[in-house]
Write a protein that holds these residues in place. Structure first.
Motif, mmCIF file in Angstrom:
data_model
loop_
_atom_site.group_PDB
_atom_site.id
_atom_site.type_symbol
_atom_site.label_atom_id
_atom_site.label_comp_id
_atom_site.label_asym_id
_atom_site.label_seq_id
_atom_site.Cartn_x
_atom_site.Cartn_y
_atom_site.Cartn_z
ATOM 1 N N VAL A 1 51.873 26.990 36.687
ATOM 2 C CA VAL A 1 51.855 26.153 37.918
ATOM 3 C C VAL A 1 50.344 26.945 38.412
ATOM 4 O O VAL A 1 49.628 27.648 38.381
ATOM 5 N N TYR A 2 49.330 25.817 39.197
ATOM 6 C CA TYR A 2 48.127 25.728 38.909
ATOM 7 C C TYR A 2 48.151 26.140 40.915
ATOM 8 O O TYR A 2 48.868 25.147 41.115
ATOM 9 N N THR A 3 46.923 26.688 41.777
ATOM 10 C CA THR A 3 46.685 25.883 42.853
ATOM 11 C C THR A 3 45.180 25.770 42.850
ATOM 12 O O THR A 3 44.610 26.610 42.120
ATOM 13 N N PRO B 1 40.098 40.384 35.300
ATOM 14 C CA PRO B 1 40.287 41.055 37.246
ATOM 15 C C PRO B 1 40.899 39.854 37.748
ATOM 16 O O PRO B 1 41.061 39.036 37.740
ATOM 17 N N PRO B 2 41.869 40.531 38.234
ATOM 18 C CA PRO B 2 42.487 40.271 40.180
ATOM 19 C C PRO B 2 40.932 39.070 40.381
ATOM 20 O O PRO B 2 39.985 39.842 40.293
ATOM 21 N N HIS C 1 45.702 34.081 39.681
ATOM 22 C CA HIS C 1 44.948 34.728 39.441
ATOM 23 C C HIS C 1 44.171 33.987 38.176
ATOM 24 O O HIS C 1 45.145 32.636 37.720
ATOM 25 N N ARG C 2 42.848 33.529 37.752
ATOM 26 C CA ARG C 2 42.424 32.789 37.076
ATOM 27 C C ARG C 2 42.100 34.019 35.854
ATOM 28 O O ARG C 2 41.295 35.126 35.564
ATOM 29 N N GLY C 3 42.567 33.523 34.382
ATOM 30 C CA GLY C 3 42.235 34.047 33.610
ATOM 31 C C GLY C 3 43.738 34.439 32.884
ATOM 32 O O GLY C 3 44.784 34.411 33.225
#
Length: 109
Positions: A3-5, A39-40, A32-34
């Motif tokens: 689920v994206y934001t 990394p966070p 979190h991307r990736g």
């Protein structure tokens, strides 16, 4: 299933993809991307700078964190995406160019 934001300025139709929504039940706890090995978000200097510049650029505008599944989530809108790849979008590099809020020599990851 992910689920994206997005963080969206609804007045200017500008958005920043925050990434996957990591949640505890129903409530998001971070984004979190990736991949899991990346990394966070807070540790990615360029993303961090873009977020702070967006907050400054859109002060006093209606900002909204929109989670996929919300009625107003629309990843296919004509909004300008910071860091996006379409002709309407603005790269992180271009967005941050000459911004005095970023310290010289900042991490460019």
């Amino acid at each position: 299933m992910s689920v994206y934001t997005d963080l969206v300025c609804t007045q200017c139709d500008v958005r920043l993809w925050l990434g996957k929504t990591i949640h505890d039940g129903h409530q998001p706890i971070y984004y979190h991307r990736g991949s899991a090995e990346d990394p966070p978000n807070w540790a990615i200097g360029e993303l961090n700078a873009v977020l702070w510049k967006m907050l400054a650029d859109h002060a006093r505008h209606p900002l909204k964190v929109i989670v996929e599944g919300d009625s107003d989530y629309n990843p296919d809108s004509d909004a300008t995406e910071l860091g996006g790849v379409s002709d309407l979008d603005v790269s992180f590099t271009d967005y941050l160019r000459d911004w005095p809020g970023r310290s010289p020599g900042a991490d460019n990851r």
